[in-house]
Design a protein around this motif. Structure first.
Motif, mmCIF file in Angstrom:
data_model
loop_
_atom_site.group_PDB
_atom_site.id
_atom_site.type_symbol
_atom_site.label_atom_id
_atom_site.label_comp_id
_atom_site.label_asym_id
_atom_site.label_seq_id
_atom_site.Cartn_x
_atom_site.Cartn_y
_atom_site.Cartn_z
ATOM 1 N N TYR A 209 -1.688 -7.975 9.129
ATOM 2 C CA TYR A 209 -1.890 -9.377 9.497
ATOM 3 C C TYR A 209 -1.221 -10.324 8.496
ATOM 4 C CZ TYR A 209 -5.280 -7.959 13.043
ATOM 5 O OH TYR A 209 -5.886 -7.399 14.158
ATOM 6 N N ASN A 210 -0.370 -9.740 7.628
ATOM 7 C CA ASN A 210 0.377 -10.506 6.631
ATOM 8 C C ASN A 210 -0.540 -11.330 5.726
ATOM 9 O OD1 ASN A 210 2.851 -11.175 5.429
ATOM 10 N ND2 ASN A 210 2.981 -13.103 6.569
ATOM 11 N N ILE A 211 -1.669 -10.750 5.346
ATOM 12 C CA ILE A 211 -2.627 -11.411 4.468
ATOM 13 C C ILE A 211 -2.401 -10.942 3.027
ATOM 14 C CG2 ILE A 211 -5.076 -11.640 3.871
ATOM 15 C CD1 ILE A 211 -5.660 -11.367 6.876
ATOM 16 N N LYS A 212 -2.122 -11.886 2.158
ATOM 17 C CA LYS A 212 -1.848 -11.559 0.760
ATOM 18 C C LYS A 212 -2.978 -12.013 -0.170
ATOM 19 C CE LYS A 212 2.224 -10.137 2.051
ATOM 20 N NZ LYS A 212 2.477 -8.677 2.149
ATOM 21 N N ASP A 213 -3.892 -12.822 0.348
ATOM 22 C CA ASP A 213 -4.930 -13.438 -0.489
ATOM 23 C C ASP A 213 -6.153 -12.529 -0.593
ATOM 24 O OD1 ASP A 213 -6.314 -15.161 -2.044
ATOM 25 O OD2 ASP A 213 -6.363 -16.823 -0.617
ATOM 26 N N PHE A 214 -6.060 -11.547 -1.471
ATOM 27 C CA PHE A 214 -7.214 -10.682 -1.710
ATOM 28 C C PHE A 214 -7.178 -10.179 -3.147
ATOM 29 C CE2 PHE A 214 -3.972 -7.624 -0.634
ATOM 30 C CZ PHE A 214 -4.307 -6.477 -1.339
ATOM 31 N N THR A 215 -8.358 -9.876 -3.670
ATOM 32 C CA THR A 215 -8.489 -9.404 -5.051
ATOM 33 C C THR A 215 -9.365 -8.158 -5.076
ATOM 34 O OG1 THR A 215 -8.388 -11.708 -5.810
ATOM 35 C CG2 THR A 215 -9.123 -10.057 -7.403
ATOM 36 N N VAL A 216 -8.971 -7.197 -5.884
ATOM 37 C CA VAL A 216 -9.727 -5.958 -6.019
ATOM 38 C C VAL A 216 -10.294 -5.861 -7.433
ATOM 39 C CG1 VAL A 216 -9.657 -3.440 -5.885
ATOM 40 C CG2 VAL A 216 -8.251 -4.807 -4.333
ATOM 41 N N TYR A 217 -11.568 -5.561 -7.525
ATOM 42 C CA TYR A 217 -12.221 -5.350 -8.816
ATOM 43 C C TYR A 217 -12.710 -3.904 -8.883
ATOM 44 C CZ TYR A 217 -12.328 -10.463 -8.973
ATOM 45 O OH TYR A 217 -11.982 -11.804 -8.961
ATOM 46 N N GLU A 218 -12.266 -3.172 -9.908
ATOM 47 C CA GLU A 218 -12.728 -1.806 -10.108
ATOM 48 C C GLU A 218 -13.934 -1.823 -11.044
ATOM 49 O OE1 GLU A 218 -9.720 0.928 -11.306
ATOM 50 O OE2 GLU A 218 -8.440 0.535 -9.563
ATOM 51 N N LEU A 219 -15.032 -1.211 -10.582
ATOM 52 C CA LEU A 219 -16.285 -1.253 -11.330
ATOM 53 C C LEU A 219 -16.849 0.139 -11.559
ATOM 54 C CD1 LEU A 219 -18.134 -4.030 -9.236
ATOM 55 C CD2 LEU A 219 -16.677 -4.379 -11.249
ATOM 56 N N GLU A 220 -17.601 0.280 -12.631
ATOM 57 C CA GLU A 220 -18.449 1.457 -12.806
ATOM 58 C C GLU A 220 -19.476 1.438 -11.677
ATOM 59 O OE1 GLU A 220 -19.715 4.907 -14.324
ATOM 60 O OE2 GLU A 220 -18.295 3.733 -15.530
ATOM 61 N N GLU A 221 -19.747 2.610 -11.104
ATOM 62 C CA GLU A 221 -20.641 2.650 -9.951
ATOM 63 C C GLU A 221 -22.059 2.251 -10.329
ATOM 64 O OE1 GLU A 221 -20.358 5.865 -7.119
ATOM 65 O OE2 GLU A 221 -18.391 6.414 -7.933
ATOM 66 N N GLY A 222 -22.752 1.653 -9.362
ATOM 67 C CA GLY A 222 -24.131 1.228 -9.582
ATOM 68 C C GLY A 222 -24.394 -0.131 -8.968
ATOM 69 N N LEU A 223 -25.564 -0.296 -8.396
ATOM 70 C CA LEU A 223 -25.944 -1.549 -7.744
ATOM 71 C C LEU A 223 -25.842 -2.739 -8.693
ATOM 72 C CD1 LEU A 223 -28.934 -2.020 -5.339
ATOM 73 C CD2 LEU A 223 -28.643 -3.608 -7.237
ATOM 74 N N GLU A 224 -26.306 -2.568 -9.911
ATOM 75 C CA GLU A 224 -26.339 -3.675 -10.876
ATOM 76 C C GLU A 224 -24.938 -4.190 -11.199
ATOM 77 O OE1 GLU A 224 -28.389 -6.403 -13.398
ATOM 78 O OE2 GLU A 224 -29.033 -5.089 -11.771
ATOM 79 N N ASN A 225 -23.962 -3.301 -11.274
ATOM 80 C CA ASN A 225 -22.594 -3.715 -11.602
ATOM 81 C C ASN A 225 -21.994 -4.579 -10.499
ATOM 82 O OD1 ASN A 225 -22.587 -2.291 -14.058
ATOM 83 N ND2 ASN A 225 -22.079 -0.399 -13.002
ATOM 84 N N ALA A 226 -22.260 -4.222 -9.254
ATOM 85 C CA ALA A 226 -21.785 -5.033 -8.133
ATOM 86 C C ALA A 226 -22.489 -6.383 -8.112
ATOM 87 C CB ALA A 226 -22.024 -4.286 -6.824
#
Length: 327
Positions: A209-226
């Motif tokens: 869909y030619n969408i460029k506006d996104f960001t990825v965050y890599e986190l340690e797993e766990g509810l609290e981190n999210a």
């Protein structure tokens, strides 16, 4: 205090028969008088006899036990996978020793060493993928094993995993077709095939869909981190209206932060998880469903075939589906 187990010698003395007769009775052999067999079994029961499986396994060189190594057995995802493994193992009269590595490579290596010392007949393992040396060592020593839930692309081993790429694609397409414009992905660490494939599938949907506006965050797993990451983004006034989470646990933490800041779901933000663990239905979470019990069941039966001498290598990819609820 050391327990003094009753032996077949003890039973033979009490019953007034030979050790060989007791052995035949306890092992349900046909070449023994029925009356004598009943007498021996009654005496064994009264004396509290427990079969010495260890001695039997030393004779047969099989323990009828497998080791299962999970990276986080407290995660409901693994509980459902284990249910499938247990179902398969019961069908073949196998026992399970479960080890948890807490996603730490050194604990993974220790778990493998301990289970091999216990002389398990084979292993089912969800490796951290931080390193691959332990998997290569398992190949070298020729112990039957099956990797479940992840995929080592460049190593020829038996694996059963879900179609994470397609799952990520379904999540991205759903968010786009719901009219979302700015996207966040809360992902696990990209050295894991699961996180990598879910990201690539998600990105493919956005690219279409030619969408460029996104960001990825890599986190340690766990509810609290999210939870903390979404709270941080809100506090910094970073706008997003489409949120894709690496798993349902991340999604639960994200939803908690959104609710606390009075951001309505799904009106202001759509949230999609991954795995469809039991709590996802309770919280009405839109998510990608994996057949977790089948994942475990197929893993056991693949391992069983390897224990029985099957030399083929199989990589099995299970399908996924989008489950639309109210987030």
């Amino acid at each position: 205090m050391k327990k003094n187990y009753v032996t077949i010698k003890d039973i033979a003395a009490a019953a007034g028969v030979s050790i060989n007769t007791v052995s035949r009775a306890l092992n349900d052999k046909p070449d023994i008088n029925i009356k004598t067999k009943r007498k021996v079994l009654e005496i064994a029961k009264e004396m509290g006899y427990v079969k010495n499986v260890t001695a039997s396994s030393l004779r047969n060189r099989k323990t009828k036990t497998i080791g299962v190594i999970f990276e986080d057995s407290s995660n409901p995802f693994f509980a459902e996978v284990l249910k499938g493994i247990e179902k398969g193992s019961r069908e073949k009269n196998y026992n399970i020793i479960l080890m948890n590595t807490e996603k730490k490579y050194d604990l993974e290596r220790k778990a493998i060493k301990l289970l091999l010392e216990k002389r398990v007949d084979g292993l089912i393992i969800t490796p951290t993928q931080e390193k691959s040396e332990d998997i290569k060592e398992l190949i070298k020593i020729n112990i039957p094993f099956v990797v479940v839930g992840v995929n080592f692309e460049n190593i020829d081993i038996d694996e059963i995993y879900s179609d994470d790429y397609y799952g990520g694609y379904l999540a991205g397409k759903y968010l786009i077709e719901n009219g979302r414009k700015k996207f966040i992905m809360l992902n696990g660490f990209s050295y894991k095939s699961v996180a990598k494939e879910r990201y690539l599938g998600f990105k493919k949907a956005l690219d279409e869909y030619n969408i460029k506006d996104f960001t990825v965050y890599e986190l340690e797993e766990g509810l609290e981190n999210a939870y903390l990451k979404i709270k941080e983004l809100i506090e910094k006034n970073i706008f997003f209206d489409g949120l894709f989470c690496y798993n349902d646990i991340f999604a639960f933490g994200a939803i908690k932060a959104l609710y606390e800041n009075n951001i309505k779901i799904p009106d202001k933000v759509n949230v999609v998880g991954f795995d469809d663990i039991a709590f996802a239905n309770v919280l009405n979470l839109t998510t990608i469903r994996i057949n977790k019990e089948k994942l475990g069941y197929d893993a056991f039966h693949r391992l069983y075939k390897k224990i029985k001498g099957d030399k083929n290598r199989i990589k099995e990819k299970l399908g996924v589906e989008l489950i639309i609820r109210n987030t």
